[in-house]
Design a protein around this motif. Structure first.
Motif, PDB file in Angstrom:
ATOM      1  N   LYS A  21       0.827  -1.216   0.000  1.00 40.39           N
ATOM      2  CA  LYS A  21       0.000   0.000   0.000  1.00 40.39           C
ATOM      3  C   LYS A  21       0.858   1.262   0.000  1.00 40.39           C
ATOM      4  O   LYS A  21       0.475   2.277  -0.591  1.00 40.39           O
ATOM      5  CB  LYS A  21      -0.923  -0.015   1.223  1.00 40.39           C
ATOM      6  CG  LYS A  21      -2.007  -1.093   1.135  1.00 40.39           C
ATOM      7  CD  LYS A  21      -2.913  -1.064   2.351  1.00 40.39           C
ATOM      8  CE  LYS A  21      -4.011  -2.129   2.220  1.00 40.39           C
ATOM      9  NZ  LYS A  21      -4.914  -2.146   3.395  1.00 40.39           N
ATOM     10  N   TYR A  24       2.419   1.591  -3.653  1.00 40.22           N
ATOM     11  CA  TYR A  24       1.442   1.942  -4.676  1.00 40.22           C
ATOM     12  C   TYR A  24       0.306   2.748  -4.046  1.00 40.22           C
ATOM     13  O   TYR A  24      -0.880   2.412  -4.193  1.00 40.22           O
ATOM     14  CB  TYR A  24       0.901   0.674  -5.339  1.00 40.22           C
ATOM     15  CG  TYR A  24       1.980  -0.234  -5.876  1.00 40.22           C
ATOM     16  CD1 TYR A  24       2.589   0.016  -7.096  1.00 40.22           C
ATOM     17  CD2 TYR A  24       2.424  -1.337  -5.139  1.00 40.22           C
ATOM     18  CE1 TYR A  24       3.597  -0.806  -7.585  1.00 40.22           C
ATOM     19  CE2 TYR A  24       3.426  -2.161  -5.623  1.00 40.22           C
ATOM     20  CZ  TYR A  24       4.004  -1.894  -6.841  1.00 40.22           C
ATOM     21  OH  TYR A  24       5.004  -2.705  -7.319  1.00 40.22           O
ATOM     22  N   ASP A  25       0.691   3.826  -3.353  1.00 44.82           N
ATOM     23  CA  ASP A  25      -0.313   4.643  -2.665  1.00 44.82           C
ATOM     24  C   ASP A  25      -1.174   5.429  -3.633  1.00 44.82           C
ATOM     25  O   ASP A  25      -2.258   5.915  -3.257  1.00 44.82           O
ATOM     26  CB  ASP A  25       0.377   5.590  -1.675  1.00 44.82           C
ATOM     27  CG  ASP A  25       1.447   6.437  -2.351  1.00 44.82           C
ATOM     28  OD1 ASP A  25       1.760   6.161  -3.525  1.00 44.82           O
ATOM     29  OD2 ASP A  25       1.972   7.367  -1.712  1.00 44.82           O
ATOM     30  N   GLU A  26      -0.754   5.568  -4.895  1.00 47.67           N
ATOM     31  CA  GLU A  26      -1.547   6.296  -5.874  1.00 47.67           C
ATOM     32  C   GLU A  26      -2.666   5.443  -6.463  1.00 47.67           C
ATOM     33  O   GLU A  26      -3.500   5.961  -7.207  1.00 47.67           O
ATOM     34  CB  GLU A  26      -0.643   6.797  -7.004  1.00 47.67           C
ATOM     35  CG  GLU A  26       0.455   7.737  -6.522  1.00 47.67           C
ATOM     36  CD  GLU A  26       1.403   8.119  -7.641  1.00 47.67           C
ATOM     37  OE1 GLU A  26       1.219   7.578  -8.765  1.00 47.67           O
ATOM     38  OE2 GLU A  26       2.313   8.936  -7.404  1.00 47.67           O
ATOM     39  N   TYR A  27      -2.678   4.156  -6.155  1.00 43.88           N
ATOM     40  CA  TYR A  27      -3.656   3.249  -6.737  1.00 43.88           C
ATOM     41  C   TYR A  27      -4.530   2.646  -5.641  1.00 43.88           C
ATOM     42  O   TYR A  27      -4.139   2.610  -4.460  1.00 43.88           O
ATOM     43  CB  TYR A  27      -2.962   2.120  -7.519  1.00 43.88           C
ATOM     44  CG  TYR A  27      -2.053   2.622  -8.619  1.00 43.88           C
ATOM     45  CD1 TYR A  27      -2.544   2.885  -9.892  1.00 43.88           C
ATOM     46  CD2 TYR A  27      -0.692   2.828  -8.374  1.00 43.88           C
ATOM     47  CE1 TYR A  27      -1.711   3.344 -10.901  1.00 43.88           C
ATOM     48  CE2 TYR A  27       0.147   3.291  -9.384  1.00 43.88           C
ATOM     49  CZ  TYR A  27      -0.366   3.546 -10.646  1.00 43.88           C
ATOM     50  OH  TYR A  27       0.464   4.002 -11.624  1.00 43.88           O
ATOM     51  N   ASP A  28      -5.673   2.170  -6.058  1.00 43.15           N
ATOM     52  CA  ASP A  28      -6.587   1.499  -5.140  1.00 43.15           C
ATOM     53  C   ASP A  28      -6.168   0.033  -5.033  1.00 43.15           C
ATOM     54  O   ASP A  28      -6.427  -0.772  -5.936  1.00 43.15           O
ATOM     55  CB  ASP A  28      -8.027   1.620  -5.655  1.00 43.15           C
ATOM     56  CG  ASP A  28      -9.024   1.061  -4.665  1.00 43.15           C
ATOM     57  OD1 ASP A  28      -8.648   0.880  -3.479  1.00 43.15           O
ATOM     58  OD2 ASP A  28     -10.172   0.787  -5.063  1.00 43.15           O
ATOM     59  N   VAL A  29      -5.510  -0.306  -3.936  1.00 46.97           N
ATOM     60  CA  VAL A  29      -4.952  -1.642  -3.748  1.00 46.97           C
ATOM     61  C   VAL A  29      -5.992  -2.528  -3.064  1.00 46.97           C
ATOM     62  O   VAL A  29      -6.459  -2.221  -1.962  1.00 46.97           O
ATOM     63  CB  VAL A  29      -3.659  -1.593  -2.916  1.00 46.97           C
ATOM     64  CG1 VAL A  29      -3.121  -3.003  -2.682  1.00 46.97           C
ATOM     65  CG2 VAL A  29      -2.617  -0.728  -3.610  1.00 46.97           C
ATOM     66  N   CYS A 204      -0.903  -5.457  -7.634  1.00 48.42           N
ATOM     67  CA  CYS A 204      -0.433  -4.503  -8.652  1.00 48.42           C
ATOM     68  C   CYS A 204       0.516  -5.163  -9.640  1.00 48.42           C
ATOM     69  O   CYS A 204       1.486  -4.535 -10.095  1.00 48.42           O
ATOM     70  CB  CYS A 204       0.253  -3.313  -7.967  1.00 48.42           C
ATOM     71  SG  CYS A 204      -0.793  -2.425  -6.806  1.00 48.42           S
ATOM     72  N   LYS A 206       0.059  -5.865 -12.683  1.00 51.91           N
ATOM     73  CA  LYS A 206      -0.003  -5.282 -14.016  1.00 51.91           C
ATOM     74  C   LYS A 206       0.932  -4.091 -14.169  1.00 51.91           C
ATOM     75  O   LYS A 206       1.253  -3.694 -15.298  1.00 51.91           O
ATOM     76  CB  LYS A 206      -1.440  -4.846 -14.321  1.00 51.91           C
ATOM     77  CG  LYS A 206      -2.423  -6.005 -14.406  1.00 51.91           C
ATOM     78  CD  LYS A 206      -3.822  -5.524 -14.737  1.00 51.91           C
ATOM     79  CE  LYS A 206      -4.803  -6.700 -14.830  1.00 51.91           C
ATOM     80  NZ  LYS A 206      -6.174  -6.237 -15.141  1.00 51.91           N
ATOM     81  N   LEU A 207       1.377  -3.534 -13.055  1.00 56.42           N
ATOM     82  CA  LEU A 207       2.284  -2.386 -13.108  1.00 56.42           C
ATOM     83  C   LEU A 207       3.747  -2.806 -13.224  1.00 56.42           C
ATOM     84  O   LEU A 207       4.616  -1.954 -13.433  1.00 56.42           O
ATOM     85  CB  LEU A 207       2.117  -1.514 -11.852  1.00 56.42           C
ATOM     86  CG  LEU A 207       0.712  -0.944 -11.623  1.00 56.42           C
ATOM     87  CD1 LEU A 207       0.661  -0.197 -10.290  1.00 56.42           C
ATOM     88  CD2 LEU A 207       0.335  -0.001 -12.761  1.00 56.42           C
TER      89      LEU A 207
END
Length: 272
Positions: A21, A24-29, A204, A206-207
């Motif tokens: 989290k 990748y705080d910019e994304y909805d995990v 995440c 896919k990133l």
């Protein structure tokens, strides 16, 4: 012991999820239930086998385990600072405005101590990066992960070998080869669950620029290319060594061609 192991594994699981989290705080995990299962099994096998290996080694070679712990601890403690000094970045001063330069150094020192202590038993979910404003590396380095688990597997195998060679009569009722095999398979099982998590259940995935399987295939290709290059170099060296010997054994063309000329010259002289 089981309760202690479960509590440590639960803490490692929570740290893994928290690290994802933070990265990748910019994304909805959203973490799936199977991801929790994979992380739990991964950390359970990894920490349990590591602790058992250290306990077995300590039971026969008490003084030498201090050297092993110091090497591990100092390596992981110095590694982030070496990367920071090699990068040439300025000293991080934006950690906390109220802290002075000395206070920032103390905070970073304690953070590095915690990082080294975690990596001594298992792979840290957060990789420390001092030259980053967030102090963590947000990129996924598969080669660093592969190098860590390969070296840790070799170290565990070496410690178990030392325990097998110097074990006392206390372990006379223990099948040592079977125990060593179980521990090594257990550590390989931890690596397997880790790969399954990153390949299929990471929230995440896919990133990622490349998956675990692709990175492993690239590493195998590089290793195979290196082996082929070494074999080709060895074959070239062997052929180079053979050619001078062949040249010494077979007469040169200049000598062969000069012999008929010498015979003709003597015939001409006789006729004259």
């Amino acid at each position: 012991m089981v309760l202690s192991l479960l509590s440590i594994v639960y803490g490692a699981l929570r740290c893994n999820i928290l690290a994802i989290k933070i990265k990748y705080d910019e994304y909805d995990v959203k973490v799936k239930p199977l991801a929790y299962v994979c992380i739990f099994l991964w950390r359970s096998f990894e920490i349990a086998t590591r602790v058992i290996v250290l306990v077995l080694f300590t039971s026969v070679l008490k003084a030498w385990v201090v050297i092993d712990i110091l090497i591990n601890f100092l390596s992981f403690f110095c590694y982030p600072w070496i990367l920071f000094w090699c990068s040439g970045s300025p000293f991080p001063e934006n950690i906390e405005k109220a802290l002075s330069r000395v206070g920032t150094t103390i905070v970073l020192g304690f953070l590095t101590l915690l990082y080294a202590g975690i990596n001594m038993f298992c792979w840290s979910a957060v990789q420390l990066k001092i030259n980053n404003p967030d102090l963590i590396s947000k990129s996924q380095n598969w080669y660093q992960l592969l190098a860590y688990y390969m070296l840790r597997f070799i170290e565990n195998a070496f410690l178990l070998l030392m325990w097998y060679l110097y074990k006392t009569d206390i372990y006379m009722y223990v099948c040592a080869p079977l125990l060593i095999l179980q521990l090594l398979i257990g550590y390989c099982t931890a690596i397997l669950f880790m790969m399954v998590f990153y390949q299929f259940f990471h929230p995440c995935k896919k990133l990622f620029s490349s998956s675990v399987s692709e990175s492993f295939q690239e590493w195998l290709k590089c290793a195979c290319c290196d082996c082929r290059r070494q074999k080709s170099c060895e074959s070239v060296e062997k052929t180079d060594l053979r050619f001078p010997a062949d040249r010494e054994e077979t007469p040169s063309s200049s000598k062969i061609s000069s012999m008929p000329s010498q015979i003709l010259n003597t015939d001409e002289l006789c006729s004259a």
